[in-house]
Write an enzyme that holds these catalytic residues in place. Structure first.
Site, PDB file in Angstrom:
ATOM      1  N   THR A  30      -5.325   7.875   7.892  1.00 35.18           N
ATOM      2  CA  THR A  30      -5.243   6.686   7.047  1.00 35.18           C
ATOM      3  C   THR A  30      -6.676   6.211   6.811  1.00 35.18           C
ATOM      4  OG1 THR A  30      -4.285   4.458   6.870  1.00 35.18           O
ATOM      5  CG2 THR A  30      -4.965   5.159   9.058  1.00 35.18           C
ATOM      6  N   GLY A  31      -6.863   5.466   5.752  1.00 35.29           N
ATOM      7  CA  GLY A  31      -8.215   4.980   5.463  1.00 35.29           C
ATOM      8  C   GLY A  31      -8.748   5.559   4.172  1.00 35.29           C
ATOM      9  N   ARG A  78      -6.883   8.901  -9.808  1.00 34.02           N
ATOM     10  CA  ARG A  78      -7.494   9.142  -8.493  1.00 34.02           C
ATOM     11  C   ARG A  78      -6.416   9.505  -7.447  1.00 34.02           C
ATOM     12  NH1 ARG A  78      -6.912   6.993  -3.071  1.00 34.02           N
ATOM     13  NH2 ARG A  78      -8.874   7.301  -1.992  1.00 34.02           N
ATOM     14  N   THR A 116       1.734   7.022   0.295  1.00 35.64           N
ATOM     15  CA  THR A 116       0.857   5.887  -0.006  1.00 35.64           C
ATOM     16  C   THR A 116       0.821   5.588  -1.500  1.00 35.64           C
ATOM     17  OG1 THR A 116      -1.407   5.049   0.330  1.00 35.64           O
ATOM     18  CG2 THR A 116      -1.223   7.310  -0.372  1.00 35.64           C
ATOM     19  N   THR A 157      -1.776   3.477   4.387  1.00 39.09           N
ATOM     20  CA  THR A 157      -0.916   4.653   4.273  1.00 39.09           C
ATOM     21  C   THR A 157      -0.037   4.769   5.508  1.00 39.09           C
ATOM     22  OG1 THR A 157      -2.765   5.783   3.238  1.00 39.09           O
ATOM     23  CG2 THR A 157      -1.019   7.186   4.120  1.00 39.09           C
ATOM     24  N   SER A 170       0.818  -1.220   0.000  1.00 36.20           N
ATOM     25  CA  SER A 170       0.000   0.000   0.000  1.00 36.20           C
ATOM     26  C   SER A 170       0.852   1.271   0.000  1.00 36.20           C
ATOM     27  CB  SER A 170      -0.899   0.003   1.234  1.00 36.20           C
ATOM     28  OG  SER A 170      -0.107  -0.242   2.387  1.00 36.20           O
TER      29      SER A 170
HETATM   30  N1  GLY Z   1      -5.656   7.254   2.608  1.00 38.59           N
HETATM   31  C1  GLY Z   1      -5.124   6.868   1.401  1.00 38.59           C
HETATM   32  C2  GLY Z   1      -5.993   7.019   0.243  1.00 38.59           C
HETATM   33  O1  GLY Z   1      -7.198   7.098   0.379  1.00 38.59           O
HETATM   34  O2  GLY Z   1      -5.487   7.048  -0.852  1.00 38.59           O
END
Ligand code: GLY
Length: 338
Positions: free
Chosen positions: A250-251, A227, A217, A199, A81
């Site tokens: 994070t998330g 994106r 990330t 992340t 990730s």
């Molecule tokens: N938190 C990382 C992402 O949504 O890309």
């Protein structure tokens, strides 16, 4: 009173580092300085913290510490990730997002950067060598190459295999990194359940009491091409205010961007909330917007204040964070709403 071990190391200018019962205090002509600390998201933060700590314990700058720290998972092919080995977008490209911020509101960010193993170092160069804050895509790549970074293939055989597996159904459905209620395993341990939002966000305070942060990330696995999530967005994935402290997230980035999450956490700390309470408050704001959606996604916040107090909070169980200072070196499970 416990026995107090003392180690004295004199430096060039005659200041001294005194380790007293595990506390690292720095004394010089101007008196006692702060205890350094580094905190970062997820279990892999422990190894990253160790790299950051090498700088902090030698009275280095928090900014250097967070950069060195997050470079560890960026280079690790087994973390899917972040950086090298990150899961690609749905067209098979590994695109990286990162940002960095120092104690003087200086900040730099790269978004959708390909073929560069350390996006955090490119973000730092954007901060230090350009009049800008954000470079994206090919522009960020050209800037990196012009500054001596090498182009590398970041798609590992492991990540390519996961992507080809995903292509069989091409189901565009973000899977949160939460404990699987039916198996009691984390989703990433369940076959076919890719680890999605791990992340690394790292915050450090150095012996001068200065705070800096970094966040990096590969974003949402199998995301749409182009994106970008919260991680490289100053205020969303990371925010540092040297008067107050710092926060990172994070998330599922989309939900963090909506509430400018890390900035919100810092402002809540400015109003007097402790780090954990500030993080909880931000998580509750995500729930307030869409309670149904909040039940099925993961978002976690992590924060540090200027007193060296830290805390995290998440929507779902399973969010962990690592802490290292002169007293402890451990991973905590954050509290969660669900
Ligand atoms: N938190 C990382 C992402 O949504 O890309």
């Amino acid at each position: 009173m416990t026995t107090r071990r003392k180690f004295l190391t004199t430096s060039m200018l005659g200041s001294a580092v005194v380790i007293t019962g595990g506390d690292l205090l720095v004394r010089n002509g101007s008196g006692t300085k702060n205890n350094p600390i580094v905190i970062s998201t997820w279990d892999f933060g422990k190894e990253a913290n160790a790299a950051a700590w090498e700088i902090l314990r030698n009275n280095g700058r928090a900014l250097d510490a967070v950069e060195a720290g997050v470079k560890i998972p960026e280079a690790d092919p087994n973390i899917n990730s972040i950086g090298y080995g990150g899961l690609p977008d749905r067209e098979g490209h590994v695109t990286l997002d990162a940002c960095i911020m120092d104690e003087k509101y200086n900040c730099g960010s790269v978004m959708c950067l390909e073929n560069i193993i350390h996006p955090i170092s490119v973000a730092r160069l954007v901060m230090e060598k350009t009049p800008h804050i954000v470079l994206v895509g090919d522009g960020a790549l050209q800037f990196a190459l012009a500054n001596g970074f090498q182009k590398e293939n970041l798609l590992t055989p492991q990540s390519a295999k996961a992507w080809k597996e995903w292509l069989k159904t091409s189901k565009y459905e973000p899977i949160p990194n939460i404990e699987n209620k039916t198996t009691d395993k984390k989703v990433e341990e369940v076959p076919g359940g890719p680890k999605n939002h791990d992340t690394i966000g790292m915050i450090a305070m150095d012996s001068n009491g200065n705070v800096s942060g970094a966040c990096t990330t590969s974003g949402l696995a199998f995301k749409m091409r182009g994106r970008v999530g919260d991680s490289p967005i100053i205020g969303a994935g990371l925010y540092v205010d040297n008067e107050v402290g710092a926060a990172t997230s994070t998330g599922l980035g989309e939900e963090v961007i909506r509430i400018v999450g890390s900035h919100l956490v810092v402002e809540l700390m400015r109003q007097g909330l402790k780090p954990e309470a500030a993080c909880r408050n931000a998580v509750e704001r995500i729930i307030k917007r869409n309670p149904l959606k909040a039940k099925s996604i993961q978002v976690g916040f992590l924060a540090l204040n200027k007193k060296g107090e830290y805390g995290g909070y998440a929507l779902q169980k399973g969010f962990t964070y690592a802490v290292k200072n002169g007293k402890e070196d451990r991973v905590y499970s954050a509290k969660s709403i669900y």
